[in-house]
Scaffold this active site. Structure first.
Site, PDB file in Angstrom:
ATOM      1  CB  SER A  60      -0.758   0.014   1.372  1.00 34.40           C
ATOM      2  OG  SER A  60      -1.989   0.813   1.070  1.00 34.40           O
TER       3      SER A  60
ATOM      4  CG  ASP B  73      -5.799  -4.032  -3.883  1.00 36.71           C
ATOM      5  OD1 ASP B  73      -5.781  -3.137  -3.232  1.00 36.71           O
ATOM      6  OD2 ASP B  73      -4.958  -4.829  -4.026  1.00 36.71           O
TER       7      ASP B  73
ATOM      8  CG  HIS C 177      -5.525  -2.590   0.188  1.00 35.45           C
ATOM      9  ND1 HIS C 177      -4.681  -2.044  -0.779  1.00 35.45           N
ATOM     10  CD2 HIS C 177      -5.000  -1.774   1.019  1.00 35.45           C
ATOM     11  CE1 HIS C 177      -4.215  -1.289  -0.446  1.00 35.45           C
ATOM     12  NE2 HIS C 177      -3.904  -1.038   0.549  1.00 35.45           N
TER      13      HIS C 177
END
Length: 319
Positions: free
Chosen positions: A121, A262, A289
Site C-alpha cells: 500500500s 483491491d 487490498h
C-alpha cells in the site's frame, strides 16, 4: 514464531525540526549474517504499523531470507509526534525516505549481499520512490497493492464507489460534503467498502489486522495529515503525490501485485507495468487490498510468488 531467531531494536533517527530524540523501531526475523539478502518490509497507512504484515516472516522459514520489519516514524512502537498533527509541510514523503535510508545504514544493509524491499500500500508508494533513486544495495523490489499516483488512486476509488448501492454512495457523498464521518449511514457504507475491497477475510476483521486498526485509531496524526479524514477522501499532504515520472529510473527487477477487488485498482498499477524496465504484474483472483490475510490458500499463493521472485537465479541483479 517459537524457535525462530528474532531481534528487536531502535534506530536513532534525527529530524532537524524536532528537538526530542526520535527512533525507528525494527524487528528482524532470521539471521542477517546468513549470506542471503534480507527483505525490508514497509507497511501502509501511513500509520498502520508492521504487525499486519508478519505473514511475510515466513520468507525466512521457507526461503532463507531474513526479514526486517519496521514501524515508520509517528506510529506504533516508533516515536510518536502528535504535536505535528495537521502540519502538511512536515508530513511529506521525504521524511520517510530519510528514515528508510537511516534504517538501512543503521543495519548495514548496503554492503553485500544487499537487500530486497517489499512495500504494501503506502509502503509500496514509498518503495517505488526509493527504488527510483537507485539506492546502493537494493536487489529486487516488490510493490504489493501499491499506487503509482494519488490521482490514479482517486480514480480507482471512484470506480469502486460507483459499484456500491445508491444509498451507500449517497452516505459517502453526504459525509464528504458535511465533514461528518461519524454518522451511522457513513459507517455502514465504509464497512461495506472495507469488507469488499480492503480485506475480504471472514470473519472481518481478521486477528492479524487488529493491531493496524488499533494503531490508526489511537494516533491519527500521520494518517489524517497525509491521507485525510476518511480512507475514501484524498485530502492530505499526499493528495498530489506521484512517482510516475521517476519509474523509468527503477533498475531493480520488480514484482507488482494487487487483488481482483483491491482498493489499489488496476488503473493505479498500469504505470508500474508500462514504465519500470524489468517488471512483472500479477493480480490475485478473489483478493483485495489485504489479500495476504484472506485465507490460507491465497496467503500461500502470495508467499510462493514473492518468495520465488526474490530467490530465482536467472534474474541478473544490477545494483
Amino acid at each position: 514464531m517459537a524457535g525462530i531467531q528474532i531481534q528487536e531494536g531502535r534506530a536513532p533517527f534525527k529530524i532537524a525540526s524536532i528537538e526530542e530524540p526520535c527512533f525507528t523501531y525494527y524487528k528482524i526475523v532470521g539471521d542477517l549474517t546468513s549470506g542471503n539478502p534480507p527483505v525490508v518490509v514497509a507497511h501502509g497507512g501511513p500509520g498502520a504499523g508492521h504487525e499486519y504484515l508478519l505473514t511475510f516472516a515466513d520468507l525466512w522459514r521457507d526461503y532463507g531470507l531474513p526479514v526486517v520489519f519496521y514501524d515508520q516514524i509517528g506510529c506504533a512502537s516508533s516515536t510518536h509526534l502528535r504535536q505535528t498533527a495537521g502540519d502538511r509541510s512536515f508530513w511529506q514523503e521525504q521524511l520517510f525516505q530519510d528514515e528508510l535510508d537511516n534504517l538501512v545504514d543503521h543495519l548495514g544493509l548496503r554492503r553485500d549481499p544487499g537487500f530486497h524491499f517489499l512495500g504494501q500500500s503506502w509502503g509500496g508508494m514509498l518503495g517505488a520512490s526509493f527504488a527510483a533513486r537507485r539506492p546502493k544495495g537494493l536487489r529486487r523490489l516488490v510493490l504489493a497493492s501499491a499506487l503509482a499516483s494519488k490521482e490514479l488512486a482517486t480514480q480507482g476509488t471512484r470506480l469502486l464507489r460507483d459499484q456500491m448501492p445508491p444509498d451507500m454512495r449517497q452516505a459517502l457523498d453526504d459525509a464528504e460534503e458535511n465533514g461528518d464521518y461519524d454518522s451511522p449511514a457513513y459507517k455502514q457504507a465504509l464497512g461495506f467498502y472495507y469488507r469488499k475491497h480492503v480485506c475480504r477475510a471472514d470473519p472481518f476483521p481478521p486477528a492479524e489486522l487488529l493491531p493496524a486498526l488499533k494503531n490508526l485509531s489511537e494516533d491519527t496524526t500521520v494518517y489524517h495529515t497525509m491521507n485525510g479524514p476518511s480512507p475514501l477522501t484524498a485530502d492530505g499532504s499526499l493528495d498530489k503525490w506521484t512517482v510516475i515520472p521517476h519509474l523509468p529510473n527503477v533498475t531493480a527487477p520488480t514484482l507488482v501485485y494487487n487483488g481482483e477487488y483491491d482498493t489499489s485498482h488496476d488503473i493505479a498499477q498500469v504505470p508500474f507495468f508500462e514504465l519500470i524496465p524489468r517488471v512483472r504484474w500479477i493480480t490475485f483472483s478473489g483478493g483485495s487490498h489485504m489479500c495476504h490475510l484472506e485465507g490460507e490458500e491465497l496467503r500461500g499463493r502470495i508467499l510462493k510468488v514473492v518468495g520465488e521472485f526474490l530467490t530465482q537465479k536467472e534474474i541478473t541483479d544490477v545494483q
